[in-house]
Design an enzyme around this catalytic site. Structure first.
Site, PDB file in Angstrom:
ATOM      1  N   CYS A   1       0.837  -1.170   0.000  1.00 30.91           N
ATOM      2  CA  CYS A   1       0.000   0.000   0.000  1.00 30.91           C
ATOM      3  C   CYS A   1       0.878   1.227   0.000  1.00 30.91           C
ATOM      4  CB  CYS A   1      -0.845   0.012   1.272  1.00 30.91           C
ATOM      5  SG  CYS A   1      -1.688  -1.542   1.582  1.00 30.91           S
TER       6      CYS A   1
ATOM      7  N   ARG B   1       0.829   2.083  -5.876  1.00 31.04           N
ATOM      8  CA  ARG B   1       1.079   1.022  -4.897  1.00 31.04           C
ATOM      9  C   ARG B   1      -0.176   0.209  -4.596  1.00 31.04           C
ATOM     10  NH1 ARG B   1       5.060   1.401  -1.002  1.00 31.04           N
ATOM     11  NH2 ARG B   1       6.848   2.455  -1.877  1.00 31.04           N
TER      12      ARG B   1
ATOM     13  N   TRP C   1      -3.740  -1.992  -1.321  1.00 32.83           N
ATOM     14  CA  TRP C   1      -3.763  -3.186  -2.170  1.00 32.83           C
ATOM     15  C   TRP C   1      -3.979  -4.327  -1.179  1.00 32.83           C
ATOM     16  CZ3 TRP C   1      -0.808  -7.721  -2.758  1.00 32.83           C
ATOM     17  CH2 TRP C   1      -1.016  -8.430  -3.955  1.00 32.83           C
TER      18      TRP C   1
ATOM     19  N   ASN D   1       1.739   0.046   5.777  1.00 32.57           N
ATOM     20  CA  ASN D   1       2.158  -0.680   4.579  1.00 32.57           C
ATOM     21  C   ASN D   1       3.054  -1.821   5.054  1.00 32.57           C
ATOM     22  OD1 ASN D   1       4.795  -0.064   2.196  1.00 32.57           O
ATOM     23  ND2 ASN D   1       3.151  -1.530   2.023  1.00 32.57           N
ATOM     24  N   GLY D   2       2.747  -3.048   4.636  1.00 32.22           N
ATOM     25  CA  GLY D   2       3.544  -4.196   5.058  1.00 32.22           C
ATOM     26  C   GLY D   2       2.629  -5.300   5.573  1.00 32.22           C
TER      27      GLY D   2
ATOM     28  N   GLU E   1       7.385 -12.582 -21.581  1.00 35.01           N
ATOM     29  CA  GLU E   1       7.005 -11.190 -21.336  1.00 35.01           C
ATOM     30  C   GLU E   1       5.741 -10.821 -22.125  1.00 35.01           C
ATOM     31  OE1 GLU E   1       7.364  -8.973 -19.308  1.00 35.01           O
ATOM     32  OE2 GLU E   1       6.732  -7.161 -20.328  1.00 35.01           O
TER      33      GLU E   1
ATOM     34  N   LYS F   1       2.200  -9.583 -20.539  1.00 34.10           N
ATOM     35  CA  LYS F   1       1.550  -8.314 -20.910  1.00 34.10           C
ATOM     36  C   LYS F   1       0.101  -8.576 -21.324  1.00 34.10           C
ATOM     37  CE  LYS F   1       4.075  -5.020 -20.153  1.00 34.10           C
ATOM     38  NZ  LYS F   1       4.423  -5.887 -19.062  1.00 34.10           N
TER      39      LYS F   1
ATOM     40  N   GLU G   1      -1.987  -9.514 -18.159  1.00 30.17           N
ATOM     41  CA  GLU G   1      -2.240  -8.517 -17.127  1.00 30.17           C
ATOM     42  C   GLU G   1      -3.168  -7.412 -17.575  1.00 30.17           C
ATOM     43  OE1 GLU G   1       1.468  -6.928 -15.518  1.00 30.17           O
ATOM     44  OE2 GLU G   1       2.296  -6.608 -17.499  1.00 30.17           O
TER      45      GLU G   1
ATOM     46  N   HIS H   1       5.970 -31.438 -25.664  1.00 32.55           N
ATOM     47  CA  HIS H   1       6.010 -32.339 -24.514  1.00 32.55           C
ATOM     48  C   HIS H   1       4.804 -32.156 -23.591  1.00 32.55           C
ATOM     49  CE1 HIS H   1       9.897 -33.749 -25.754  1.00 32.55           C
ATOM     50  NE2 HIS H   1      10.352 -32.505 -25.813  1.00 32.55           N
TER      51      HIS H   1
ATOM     52  N   LYS I   1       1.573  -1.345  -9.215  1.00 34.75           N
ATOM     53  CA  LYS I   1       2.830  -1.138  -9.930  1.00 34.75           C
ATOM     54  C   LYS I   1       4.028  -1.508  -9.071  1.00 34.75           C
ATOM     55  CE  LYS I   1       5.007   1.596 -13.329  1.00 34.75           C
ATOM     56  NZ  LYS I   1       5.019   0.436 -14.237  1.00 34.75           N
TER      57      LYS I   1
HETATM   58  C1  G6P Z   1       4.513  -5.721 -10.161  1.00 32.97           C
HETATM   59  C2  G6P Z   1       4.113  -4.949 -11.403  1.00 32.97           C
HETATM   60  C3  G6P Z   1       4.913  -5.452 -12.594  1.00 32.97           C
HETATM   61  C4  G6P Z   1       6.401  -5.372 -12.313  1.00 32.97           C
HETATM   62  C5  G6P Z   1       6.766  -6.137 -11.029  1.00 32.97           C
HETATM   63  C6  G6P Z   1       8.205  -5.864 -10.604  1.00 32.97           C
HETATM   64  O1  G6P Z   1       4.067  -7.028 -10.242  1.00 32.97           O
HETATM   65  O2  G6P Z   1       2.724  -5.072 -11.644  1.00 32.97           O
HETATM   66  O3  G6P Z   1       4.611  -4.651 -13.725  1.00 32.97           O
HETATM   67  O4  G6P Z   1       7.110  -5.890 -13.386  1.00 32.97           O
HETATM   68  O5  G6P Z   1       5.933  -5.693  -9.955  1.00 32.97           O
HETATM   69  O6  G6P Z   1       8.314  -4.511 -10.232  1.00 32.97           O
HETATM   70  P1  G6P Z   1       9.667  -3.725 -10.196  1.00 32.97           P
HETATM   71  O7  G6P Z   1       9.281  -2.343  -9.725  1.00 32.97           O
HETATM   72  O8  G6P Z   1      10.552  -4.423  -9.218  1.00 32.97           O
HETATM   73  O9  G6P Z   1      10.232  -3.724 -11.562  1.00 32.97           O
END
Ligand code: G6P
Length: 571
Positions: A2, A28, A70, A96-97, A451, A455, A458, A474, A566
């Protein structure tokens, strides 16, 4: 996980001012938010601050604490939203934590007659303080007691009704104090108040602070005052949406400019750091630690480094315990935010085993940057969309640069990809009808397959799987049916890639090739490059555009996908 933000000032400020700071921490988490002030105001809402900020009744106060959530413990409800309070609503807490021994603490408090209103771990904090103050301790001593017996991670702000004091404490979760003209701001990170002040003090673990309108004291867990000097920081300009519909597309379109800035910086102001890291990695084993998209950039980076003869591996930070680092290991944390808790925990373990710690981050002054002996900043500027795009490209380019490769033409290549975005838009209108999408790659392409699938998942919420092409036969090939889209990343007609792609085609798959030589599938996106490494970085941008337009066609909330944040600041 958070964001927390508090202010204490000599002259009154409005709740809007408090929430403007909190809004800057929305990356956050945005499940719910709330705030409390010294005038007795307590407001909570489900949803994100941006959706409510103009509807909140304005009130004035001289002390306030706020929180954007969150959800970890307890669903997304008003009861579980912060601030939380004790039985008598005397103490208000934002956190937060995760308090890992909260059940034990809660049971003890329940047995002493405390009544809990939420399912959160946080609520034990105000009840704990209430209980110990009732038994004769000062608030400060109750805080010291909490630091001593609690387990887990926290950045906490606590205030007492009708009082102009904020108490703060920190372990593992970040917390920073900012000096304002007429008081103090305190938050999860400097971004919350970077528009107001650039003079800050970072807290270390197990410290607490008592802050009033004129002064503050920071103490260790035994109550000994610690002298800390303010440091000043500089911050990139703030981003706004301009004429774009979403931050995601804006950030993808910014990639060529961001790469140009990065290359300039690596050649000039960051040249010494690059040289030092390059020397380190020639004589040590490299272990990248990262999460999510940053992990995929690291995975791609391992191929780049191995190609240059450097022994490199990448590990998902939350699985770090399965790896052994020692003084001959250079652990490189890759992180956009520089605040991801899984990465921080892995770095703590790496430090304990005497590994050299380096990092590649985007947010300056972040915890991970401060934990590193050497740190490269990728200079992508603020990234606002939760799904990382321009930062992924920057991370991959920075690692490629570290390997000694030339990346000067990357900017032009990305430009040419972005210019063709309408081709991708068209095909995404088709892809958005899929239930499942498979993305195939080999070697460097495997990192990209993972990746691109991430994308797509998500932001479009379509199930996507990124696979090693050779592994498909396999097992997973059992899921290929007529019409299932397969995105295949094929460089220079790689024979293995073509065989795996044909195997899916033979079962009716629709092939969407990302390639540099046309492949006779349903659709091609041709990246005009003979340079394998640059091709794969550019393939990432193609994947980002596929995900963007697919999610857009489905009307998804692209910049703030459900359930995500994020910066993930809990384990
Ligand atoms: C979260 C975000 C991702 C990101 C990951 C790592 O899961 O939603 O988009 O890649 O954290 O975050 P960082 O800030 O360590 O790159």
């Amino acid at each position: 996980m958070c964001g927390i933000f508090g202010m204490i000032r000599q002259s009154p400020f409005s709740s809007n001012e408090l929430l403007q700071g909190l809004k800057r921490l929305e990356y956050r988490g945005y499940d719910s938010f709330g705030f409390a002030s010294n005038t007795g105001e307590l407001t909570k809402h489900i949803g994100s601050i941006s959706d409510f900020i103009d509807k909140i009744n304005q009130s004035e106060a001289t002390t306030g604490i706020s929180h954007t959530r969150w959800a970890t413990h307890g669903g997304v409800t008003l009861q579980n939203s912060h601030p939380h309070s004790d039985c008598n609503e005397r103490f208000f807490v934002v956190h937060n934590g995760i308090i890992e021994n909260y059940e034990e603490l809660k049971n003890e408090l329940l047995s002493r007659g405390h009544v809990f209103k939420s399912q959160t771990d946080t609520e034990v904090i105000p009840h704990f303080i209430e209980e110990h103050v009732k038994s004769g301790l000062s608030i400060e001593d109750a805080i010291k007691m909490f630091i001593k017996i609690s387990k887990g991670t926290f950045a906490v702000l606590l205030m007492e009704k009708n009082k102009n004091i904020i108490y703060a404490m920190k372990r593992d979760s970040p917390l920073v104090l900012g000096l304002m003209k007429d008081g103090f701001a305190i938050a999860s990170d400097i971004y919350a108040f970077s528009n107001i002040t650039n003079r800050v003090i970072f807290f270390d673990d197990n410290e607490y602070a008592i802050i009033n309108q004129n002064d503050f004291g920071i103490y260790d867990s035994y109550g000994k005052q610690i002298k800390k000097d303010f440091m000043t920081f500089s911050w990139n300009k703030e981003e706004n949406l301009g004429n774009y519909e979403h931050y995601m597309i804006k950030e993808i379109i910014e990639e060529p400019v961001a790469i140009e800035r990065l290359i300039n910086s690596l050649n000039n102001e960051q040249h010494d750091t690059v040289e030092k890291i390059s020397s380190l990695i020639k004589i040590r084993k490299v272990l990248f630690v990262a999460c999510g998209t940053a992990y995929h950039a690291s995975l791609l980076g391992t191929s780049f480094l191995r190609f240059a003869g450097i022994n490199a591996d990448a590990v998902i930070a939350s699985e770090y315990q399965n790896y052994m680092a020692d003084k001959n290991t250079c652990v490189i944390a890759v992180s956009q935010s520089g605040e991801t808790m899984d990465v921080i925990k892995a770095l703590q373990a790496a430090r304990a085993s005497s590994a050299v710690i380096c990092s590649i981050v985007n947010v300056p002054h972040s915890t991970i940057e401060r934990m590193s002996s050497l740190s490269i900043n990728i200079k992508a500027g603020q990234e606002i969309c939760v799904a990382s795009t321009k930062v992924f490209t920057g991370q991959a380019a920075a690692i490629l640069y570290l390997s000694g490769a030339k990346i000067v033409t990357l900017q032009k290549l990305l430009d040419s990809v972005i210019k063709q975005k309408d081709v991708i838009k068209k095909i995404s209108e088709d892809l958005c009808k899929a239930r499942d999408i498979y993305v195939l790659g080999k070697s460097e392409g495997y990192a990209l397959a993972r990746e691109i699938a991430l994308k797509i998942k998500e932001i479009s919420y379509i199930h996507a799987e990124g696979m090693m092409a050779g592994e498909l036969k396999h097992g997973t090939i059992a899921l290929i049916e007529p019409g299932v889209p397969v995105i295949s990343i094929i460089f220079n007609n790689n024979e293995d890639m073509i065989s795996s792609t044909k195997e899916t085609e033979a079962r009716g798959a629709d092939i969407f090739a990302i390639t540099n030589k046309p492949y006779p599938g349903k659709w091609n996106f041709v990246i005009d490059s003979e340079d394998k490494k640059l091709f794969f970085i550019a393939a990432g941008t193609v994947g980002q555009l596929i995900a963007y337009y697919t999610a857009k066609a489905l009307g998804r909330p692209i910049d703030k996908p459900r359930n995500l944040a994020k910066s993930v600041t809990v384990k």
